[in-house]
Design an enzyme around this catalytic site. Sequence first.
Site, short mmCIF file in Angstrom:
data_model
loop_
_atom_site.label_atom_id
_atom_site.label_comp_id
_atom_site.label_asym_id
_atom_site.label_seq_id
_atom_site.Cartn_x
_atom_site.Cartn_y
_atom_site.Cartn_z
N TYR A 218 88.21 121.05 154.04
CA TYR A 218 87.55 121.68 152.91
C TYR A 218 86.72 120.66 152.12
O TYR A 218 87.25 119.90 151.30
CB TYR A 218 88.56 122.34 151.97
CG TYR A 218 89.45 123.38 152.63
CD1 TYR A 218 89.07 124.05 153.79
CD2 TYR A 218 90.68 123.70 152.07
CE1 TYR A 218 89.88 125.00 154.38
CE2 TYR A 218 91.50 124.66 152.66
CZ TYR A 218 91.10 125.30 153.82
OH TYR A 218 91.91 126.24 154.39
N HIS B 2 95.86 123.11 161.79
CA HIS B 2 94.69 123.86 161.34
C HIS B 2 93.76 124.22 162.50
O HIS B 2 93.24 123.34 163.18
CB HIS B 2 93.92 123.00 160.31
CG HIS B 2 93.03 123.78 159.40
ND1 HIS B 2 92.19 123.18 158.50
CD2 HIS B 2 92.86 125.12 159.23
CE1 HIS B 2 91.54 124.11 157.81
NE2 HIS B 2 91.93 125.30 158.26
#
Length: 321
Positions: free
Chosen positions: A56, A140
């Site tokens: 992110y 992830h």
Amino acid sequence: MSTRTIAGTSVEIPTLGFGAAPIGNLYREVSHREAVDAVVAAWDRGIRYFDTAPHYGLGLSERRVGEALGGRPRNEYILSTKVGRLLRPNPAPTGRDTDGFDVPDDLTRVRDYSRDGVMRSIEESLDRLDTDRIDIVYIHDPDDYWAEALDGAVPALASLRDQGVIGAYGVGMNQVEMLHRFVMESDINVIMLAGRYTLLEQGAAAELIPACIERHVSIVNVGVFNSGLLSKNRVSPDATFNYERAPDDLVGRATELAEICEAHGTTLPAAAIAFSFQNPAVTSVVLGMRTPEQVKRNLDLTEVPVPGALWDELRHRGLIL
């Protein structure tokens, strides 16, 4: 904020969490002050679960979360981040990141689901977050890295959990099929399920959620607005679904949902949040938040009454399972 226990662990996770992808400048820039203020506003409204990732904003989200939570008692909140993408100097920067975040591309993501990659990723996340521990670690988006994740990340994180270095570990993905494999073929504690169990789409209900119940795996549900389509009381014709313009049939279905919600005295986004908790397998819902105003709106939505008769009508009409 009420809490629930992640299956097979002692981790008490709040039922509502702060998703920190937006403050990593997802799609557009957020000022540093506004991003930090959003985390502080969430804290002030009682949120005690914060989820972030190196992906992110090329570390920006983690740094901002770490700064905003700095000085707060570490035993009073739950923190999760992710592994699978190491951040390394970019040998050929073009100026801006091309992976959805409005940040300089002086760093680049290097996929690494090996044991060593997991250890390096956690160490680097601890530094960016300026903390001494991470409560939950998710693998992830291992969509194209099944073997590497199963052989490398899974045993590495299981060992860290068993040693008490982390409290729990799991996998975070936007798809159902591979999450189902992880649930059935590993000893993960939790999945972060993105967009596949919502008021609009319940693809996870057929096999994945029953498998989680059978295998005692908790679910953290995210993407409950389906990237925008369910986020407003009235559905916009140009609303997005899966981060692209929604097809007409889904806009029509979301509009029907909104009208039924209104007839029951509630709203589409309030029902979209409440729907997750109709399933006892869902332990927590994480909502992406960008500004203090978004924090207030999301928290206010959780206080909007959603009558049980709404679920009965939606099931009767075949709109939810």
